[in-house]
Scaffold this active site. Structure first.
Site, PDB file in Angstrom:
ATOM      1  N   SER A  96       0.857  -1.197   0.000  1.00 19.57           N
ATOM      2  CA  SER A  96       0.000   0.000   0.000  1.00 19.57           C
ATOM      3  C   SER A  96       0.890   1.242   0.000  1.00 19.57           C
ATOM      4  O   SER A  96       2.106   1.144  -0.142  1.00 19.57           O
ATOM      5  CB  SER A  96      -0.982  -0.016   1.176  1.00 19.57           C
ATOM      6  OG  SER A  96      -0.296   0.186   2.374  1.00 19.57           O
ATOM      7  N   HIS A 140      -0.703   0.899  -3.888  1.00 19.67           N
ATOM      8  CA  HIS A 140      -1.915   1.732  -3.749  1.00 19.67           C
ATOM      9  C   HIS A 140      -1.516   3.201  -3.847  1.00 19.67           C
ATOM     10  O   HIS A 140      -0.532   3.628  -3.244  1.00 19.67           O
ATOM     11  CB  HIS A 140      -2.581   1.488  -2.387  1.00 19.67           C
ATOM     12  CG  HIS A 140      -3.234   0.144  -2.309  1.00 19.67           C
ATOM     13  ND1 HIS A 140      -3.699  -0.384  -1.139  1.00 19.67           N
ATOM     14  CD2 HIS A 140      -3.514  -0.783  -3.255  1.00 19.67           C
ATOM     15  CE1 HIS A 140      -4.243  -1.566  -1.353  1.00 19.67           C
ATOM     16  NE2 HIS A 140      -4.129  -1.840  -2.641  1.00 19.67           N
ATOM     17  N   ASP A 152      -5.810  -6.350   0.408  1.00 18.54           N
ATOM     18  CA  ASP A 152      -5.471  -6.483  -1.012  1.00 18.54           C
ATOM     19  C   ASP A 152      -4.090  -7.137  -1.124  1.00 18.54           C
ATOM     20  O   ASP A 152      -3.161  -6.782  -0.399  1.00 18.54           O
ATOM     21  CB  ASP A 152      -5.444  -5.081  -1.652  1.00 18.54           C
ATOM     22  CG  ASP A 152      -5.373  -5.146  -3.167  1.00 18.54           C
ATOM     23  OD1 ASP A 152      -5.627  -6.223  -3.739  1.00 18.54           O
ATOM     24  OD2 ASP A 152      -5.065  -4.100  -3.769  1.00 18.54           O
TER      25      ASP A 152
END
Lengths: 267, 190
Positions: free
Chosen positions: B15, B42, B135
């Protein structure tokens, strides 16, 4: 359920027999869409899926699952700023004709309508193609009346005074509804971009992120149609990371700004 | 144990907080690599530039955001662009997609890892770094199922450990490594 490409190929062939042509779609994307459909419908095997294809209702559901909805106003603000400047330069008396292939949620229609309204221009018309009959039926409701649109205000605020947002959208049931006074400005038909040739030259063809949905093999055909549907000196708009890689079509367009995915038809 | 000669590509996910980790790892890697490195981190949807530039500023490697349908080339480092999912097609090209957000993100780490797993199968090394949501967990499961090698950043060294822990819960991860160990592993493979 993880679908293998072998299973995907079998499904695609069967869909084709049922009149749903996905063989030119970008494979990893549409495999994923099928996996999501398997999950949402609790389908646990390819056989079960294939048996379900005997129902026309299910085929319709598959077709709709293939539509990539993306509700985002003014995606890529630089491109929209280019268009705004172009419209402004052409002036209020000019008749603008715009084509949007592969339309789903209509955010690009709204973005265009907002720009024209901000400029105070009345002489414009948009023709939008949607991918399925259901989306055609939905069009009026979904685009203007459903109350189901979830819009990001970020890009709007990047282009306009944020206080103007509520001139165009009203909040209902925690979702935004678009103003209703542009319905006569927009017409629709069902069509797939690699087949549909309107034999009509539009001044602007807004086709951002359409090539991403199709395999490279389909791009020549798509570009042929986009080229045919663009007027001489008109503009073809692609997505930020899409390019015209086909050398023939590359030679038919010039690029007014190398940093933008905007192509002007020069031949 | 990883067979380094088997590895034909490296895929890394994390992320936004993993940028700091990448900025530690990438400058230590050789300037010429024999493998492609594919990275999905991300990032803010509406900030289209800056991340590749920031990574490039600290590394001698050239990091680029691929165009749709671009062919993957050995020795290149690719970063998923803002507001697109980045996948790999079975013909070895990138596909960028505007599909729905996955676990609140576009780009989705699961999509990049999962499609890399299908293309590279046992020849893939997947690395999942620090991250604040789940994720990447499913993508690591796919890499493992296809016979690839999986590594997660040691949760103890993570700014937020939700992401590596999701992978550990989803599959039998091959190694749990510190940032320094991940760097050394990459140096030995590249």
């Amino acid at each position: 359920m993880d679908l293998s490409y072998e299973s995907y190929d079998i499904i695609i062939k069967n869909l084709e027999h049922k009149g749903l042509d996905w063989h030119l779609k970008t494979e990893s994307v549409y495999k994923r869409r099928l996996e999501n459909l398997f999950k949402s419908k609790n389908i646990t095997s390819v056989d079960q899926f294939l048996k379900s294809l005997n129902s026309s209702h299910f085929i319709n559901e598959v077709a709709n699952a293939g539509v990539i909805e993306n509700t985002e106003l003014f995606r890529f603000p630089d491109t929209w700023n280019f268009l705004r400047s172009y419209f402004e330069a052409m002036g209020a008396s000019h008749n603008f004709s715009i084509y949007l292939p592969n339309c789903s949620t209509g955010e690009d229609i709204m973005s265009l309508a907002i720009i024209f309204d901000m400029l105070g221009f009345e002489n414009w018309h948009i023709h939008a193609d949607v991918e399925t009959e259901d989306y055609l039926k939905r069009a009026q409701k979904l685009f203007f009346d459903s109350g189901k649109l979830e819009l990001s205000t970020h890009n709007f605020n990047a282009m306009f005074d944020k206080n103007l947002f509520h001139r165009y959208f009203s909040l209902r049931d925690r979702n935004y509804c678009f103003m209703k006074n542009i319905e006569k400005k927009v017409t629709y038909s069902v069509g797939t971009v690699y087949r549909k040739n309107h034999n009509n030259a539009f001044e602007i063809v807004y086709a951002a992120n359409i090539l991403t949905k199709y395999k490279k093999e389909a791009h020549r055909n798509i570009l042929t149609n986009l080229y045919n549907n663009t007027a001489l000196q008109g503009y073809l708009i692609l997505g930020n990371l899409e390019t015209i890689s086909n050398s023939f079509y590359k030679s038919m367009f010039s690029t007014p700004d190398n940093n933008l995915p905007i192509y002007q038809k020069s031949k | 144990m990883i067979n380094k000669n088997d590895i034909k590509a490296i895929v890394i996910g994390g992320s936004a907080g993993s940028l700091q980790v990448l900025n530690t790892i990438l400058p230590q890697l050789p300037s010429i690599t024999r493998l492609p490195i594919i990275i999905t981190v991300h990032r803010l949807k509406h900030v289209y530039s800056g991340m590749a530039e920031s990574l490039n500023a600290k590394s001698s490697l050239k990091i680029t955001e691929p165009n749709d349908k671009q062919i993957i080339t050995s020795g290149c480092i690719y970063l998923a662009p803002a507001n697109y999912h980045m996948g790999i097609e079975r013909n070895g090209t990138f596909s960028l997609s505007t599909e729905e957000l996955v676990l609140g993100s576009r780009p989705s780490i699961d999509i990049t890892l999962g499609t890399c797993a299908e293309y590279y199968k046992k020849n893939l090394l997947g690395i999942l770094l620090t991250g604040a949501n789940k994720d990447g967990g499913d993508g690591m499961r796919k890499i493992h199922n296809q016979g690839g090698y999986t590594v997660v950043q040691d949760p103890k060294t993570c700014m937020i450990d939700t992401m590596p822990r999701a992978a550990l819960a989803a599959t039998a991860v091959d190694e749990i490594l510190s940032i320094e160990e991940i760097t050394n592993l990459l140096k030995s493979i590249l």
